[in-house]
Design a protein around this motif. Sequence first.
Motif, PDB file in Angstrom:
ATOM      1  N   SER A  29       0.849  -1.191   0.000  1.00 33.61           N
ATOM      2  CA  SER A  29       0.000   0.000   0.000  1.00 33.61           C
ATOM      3  C   SER A  29       0.883   1.238   0.000  1.00 33.61           C
ATOM      4  N   VAL A  30       0.567   2.208  -0.855  1.00 35.66           N
ATOM      5  CA  VAL A  30       1.322   3.460  -0.924  1.00 35.66           C
ATOM      6  C   VAL A  30       0.367   4.623  -0.682  1.00 35.66           C
ATOM      7  N   GLY A  31       0.617   5.404   0.346  1.00 37.93           N
ATOM      8  CA  GLY A  31      -0.247   6.553   0.649  1.00 37.93           C
ATOM      9  C   GLY A  31       0.113   7.171   1.974  1.00 37.93           C
ATOM     10  N   GLN A  32      -0.042   8.477   2.078  1.00 33.21           N
ATOM     11  CA  GLN A  32       0.263   9.155   3.330  1.00 33.21           C
ATOM     12  C   GLN A  32      -0.624   8.619   4.450  1.00 33.21           C
ATOM     13  N   PHE A  33      -0.092   8.660   5.663  1.00 35.03           N
ATOM     14  CA  PHE A  33      -0.829   8.119   6.801  1.00 35.03           C
ATOM     15  C   PHE A  33      -1.808   9.161   7.332  1.00 35.03           C
ATOM     16  N   ARG A  34      -2.877   9.340   6.553  1.00 34.28           N
ATOM     17  CA  ARG A  34      -3.958  10.228   6.920  1.00 34.28           C
ATOM     18  C   ARG A  34      -5.198   9.384   7.160  1.00 34.28           C
ATOM     19  N   PRO A  35      -6.158   9.864   7.954  1.00 34.56           N
ATOM     20  CA  PRO A  35      -7.323   9.031   8.291  1.00 34.56           C
ATOM     21  C   PRO A  35      -8.135   8.599   7.090  1.00 34.56           C
ATOM     22  N   GLU A  36      -8.250   9.490   6.081  1.00 30.65           N
ATOM     23  CA  GLU A  36      -9.087   9.144   4.938  1.00 30.65           C
ATOM     24  C   GLU A  36      -8.487   8.029   4.077  1.00 30.65           C
ATOM     25  N   LYS A  37      -7.213   7.747   4.220  1.00 30.89           N
ATOM     26  CA  LYS A  37      -6.589   6.657   3.461  1.00 30.89           C
ATOM     27  C   LYS A  37      -7.063   5.295   3.969  1.00 30.89           C
ATOM     28  N   ASN A  38      -7.605   5.266   5.162  1.00 33.74           N
ATOM     29  CA  ASN A  38      -8.263   4.067   5.713  1.00 33.74           C
ATOM     30  C   ASN A  38      -7.334   2.854   5.758  1.00 33.74           C
ATOM     31  N   HIS A  39      -6.176   3.039   6.397  1.00 35.28           N
ATOM     32  CA  HIS A  39      -5.245   1.923   6.547  1.00 35.28           C
ATOM     33  C   HIS A  39      -5.830   0.820   7.441  1.00 35.28           C
ATOM     34  N   GLN A  40      -6.753   1.201   8.313  1.00 33.31           N
ATOM     35  CA  GLN A  40      -7.380   0.183   9.156  1.00 33.31           C
ATOM     36  C   GLN A  40      -8.101  -0.868   8.306  1.00 33.31           C
ATOM     37  N   LEU A  41      -8.779  -0.443   7.254  1.00 31.43           N
ATOM     38  CA  LEU A  41      -9.461  -1.371   6.368  1.00 31.43           C
ATOM     39  C   LEU A  41      -8.461  -2.329   5.726  1.00 31.43           C
ATOM     40  N   GLN A  42      -7.297  -1.809   5.344  1.00 29.32           N
ATOM     41  CA  GLN A  42      -6.271  -2.656   4.740  1.00 29.32           C
ATOM     42  C   GLN A  42      -5.818  -3.737   5.712  1.00 29.32           C
ATOM     43  N   ILE A  43      -5.581  -3.326   6.956  1.00 23.31           N
ATOM     44  CA  ILE A  43      -5.082  -4.268   7.958  1.00 23.31           C
ATOM     45  C   ILE A  43      -6.139  -5.325   8.278  1.00 23.31           C
ATOM     46  N   ARG A  44      -7.381  -4.903   8.441  1.00 23.88           N
ATOM     47  CA  ARG A  44      -8.444  -5.857   8.779  1.00 23.88           C
ATOM     48  C   ARG A  44      -8.729  -6.800   7.604  1.00 23.88           C
ATOM     49  N   ALA A  45      -8.715  -6.290   6.386  1.00 31.31           N
ATOM     50  CA  ALA A  45      -8.925  -7.154   5.227  1.00 31.31           C
ATOM     51  C   ALA A  45      -7.776  -8.151   5.082  1.00 31.31           C
ATOM     52  N   PHE A  46      -6.559  -7.702   5.344  1.00 32.45           N
ATOM     53  CA  PHE A  46      -5.400  -8.598   5.283  1.00 32.45           C
ATOM     54  C   PHE A  46      -5.510  -9.687   6.356  1.00 32.45           C
ATOM     55  N   HIS A  47      -6.012  -9.297   7.525  1.00 27.50           N
ATOM     56  CA  HIS A  47      -6.220 -10.277   8.596  1.00 27.50           C
ATOM     57  C   HIS A  47      -7.212 -11.351   8.151  1.00 27.50           C
ATOM     58  N   LYS A  48      -8.272 -10.951   7.475  1.00 26.36           N
ATOM     59  CA  LYS A  48      -9.248 -11.925   6.985  1.00 26.36           C
ATOM     60  C   LYS A  48      -8.635 -12.808   5.907  1.00 26.36           C
ATOM     61  N   LEU A  49      -7.783 -12.221   5.079  1.00 21.36           N
ATOM     62  CA  LEU A  49      -7.106 -13.022   4.065  1.00 21.36           C
ATOM     63  C   LEU A  49      -6.224 -14.081   4.713  1.00 21.36           C
ATOM     64  N   LEU A  50      -5.486 -13.702   5.764  1.00 17.93           N
ATOM     65  CA  LEU A  50      -4.634 -14.666   6.462  1.00 17.93           C
ATOM     66  C   LEU A  50      -5.460 -15.798   7.056  1.00 17.93           C
ATOM     67  N   ASP A  51      -6.624 -15.456   7.575  1.00 14.95           N
ATOM     68  CA  ASP A  51      -7.499 -16.503   8.112  1.00 14.95           C
ATOM     69  C   ASP A  51      -7.938 -17.471   7.012  1.00 14.95           C
ATOM     70  N   ARG A  52      -8.217 -16.930   5.819  1.00 17.57           N
ATOM     71  CA  ARG A  52      -8.642 -17.777   4.705  1.00 17.57           C
ATOM     72  C   ARG A  52      -7.494 -18.634   4.197  1.00 17.57           C
ATOM     73  N   LYS A  53      -6.267 -18.106   4.290  1.00 18.99           N
ATOM     74  CA  LYS A  53      -5.101 -18.816   3.770  1.00 18.99           C
ATOM     75  C   LYS A  53      -4.459 -19.723   4.807  1.00 18.99           C
ATOM     76  N   ARG A  54      -4.980 -19.714   6.018  1.00 21.48           N
ATOM     77  CA  ARG A  54      -4.313 -20.431   7.106  1.00 21.48           C
ATOM     78  C   ARG A  54      -4.145 -21.917   6.778  1.00 21.48           C
TER      79      ARG A  54
END
Length: 512
Positions: free
Chosen positions: A319-344
């Motif tokens: 992911s490339v983008g300034q660490f501002r709230p509207e960039k929604n890095h939380q969504l990236q982290i939570r979606a990645f967490h779900k991906l890891l669960d699917r790939k476990r």
Amino acid sequence: MGHDTHHHHFSLCFCDLMRLLWSLLVPCFYLSLILTLALLLLLLGLRMWLQGRRKARRAQDGGPAVAFFHPYCNAGGGGERVLWCSLRALMQRYPSVSFVVYTGDQGVTGEQILEGAQQRFSITLPRPVAFIFLRHRVLVEASSYPHFTLLGQSVGSMFLGWEALTAFIPDLYVDSMGYAFTLPIFRYLGGCQVASYVHYPTVSTDMLSVVRERNARFNNADFISRNPVLSAVKVVYYCCFALLYGLAGSCSDVIMVNSTWTLGHILALWRAPSRTGVVYPPCDIRAFLDVPLEDEDDMEDWEELGQEEDDKKCHSIVSVGQFRPEKNHQLQIRAFHKLLDRKRDGLGGRESLRLVLIGGCRNQEDEERVLKLRGLCQELGISDRVEFKLNIPFEELKRELVDATIGLHTMQNEHFGIGVVECMAAGAIVLAHKSGGPKLDIVVPFEGGQTGFLADSEDSYAAAMETILAMSPSARLEIRYNARDSVERFSDQEFESCFLAAMESLMSKLER
């Protein structure tokens, strides 16, 4: 008889009241007239004084000057790349014009700012540029206004603009950061021609919709979204602010916007279609296009090894983008967490995946936001699979993108998405938010071929990442080629050509 007497007394009282109001109204009217005339005379005097200083400065310098208003010019975002590419293009085309940048950066020199631009963007200006260091940038920082932030920042920008104007009076003023309320100051007080490059409308119909629908977002606090009265008041506030914003923006002689999405909002708010056009921001795609996507021998090896070996390969999601709230890095982290669960339970498991968050930190607030994101990773138990890379040099950014399998973007209603374009040029398969610039301008079919993926929720992001990782290398390569071919329209050369064409009418007047 009593009734007549009562009516007579009422008439006398009413007449006395009207006389009292009239006696008060007349002095107030004259006082208002005097104050208005005094204000007009003051503004006229300021205008004459400033224009006199501008003429004296031009006579001393021996030529016209163009000033860019960019209080955060030492940051490493896409807006700063627009600034440096704009300056480079104008310097090469107009050698007799001098250039100035108003910046609020403190603790750095002009040489250090230019060195940072060279390191982050590989941009070197053909000749020197002067920097005017503003001391009151805090006036435009959101942290200074816990409430009525938009209004506070806009009023603050007017004071900061006044500081800039009194420090240096240009012939042409360019707002390259979206501070529309500075435009009337430079146009009507400084007597300057004015132009603006709009990355993102300060207020938009989307923001109004969020408040009307009482949705809690980063720009709409929970306590407001839960209260119908406060929500109604905020809608009125936004509507009034939008009117003022439109009046300020309409002062611009030339209006450039960075995307189709931004164009729609600016046309609705500023109402100057004849002076408004889309100029896509410059994306440093040349640095990535030199890197081959895949050698044919490598592709043959992949096909021989099959899907099992592809699963064992380590895939990076960048992911490339300034660490501002509207960039929604939380969504990236939570979606990645779900991906890891699917790939476990799959081949390679979580050890075959890594999420790399690359971005710039502008201030202490951004650094605190990164700490919270790190805490979220620890809470979800994925800290070992997530890396944070802050304010990294361009070469390191390039290496990460070239090695990435997926380029991740999650900002809703992103005005454009330079990071998305860079990911496509580097050969990463883009997974962007289904809105704004990525949806309308970037991740669109090219010559009938797919150029990337779009999503809008944790589940859809996780599912899309799983789909991309499950594809064969040859299928991914086809998308990567389509995406790379499609981004030529976002190159530095295309930007400079369009930017110079938009500025031609104003720049030609300076050389007369």
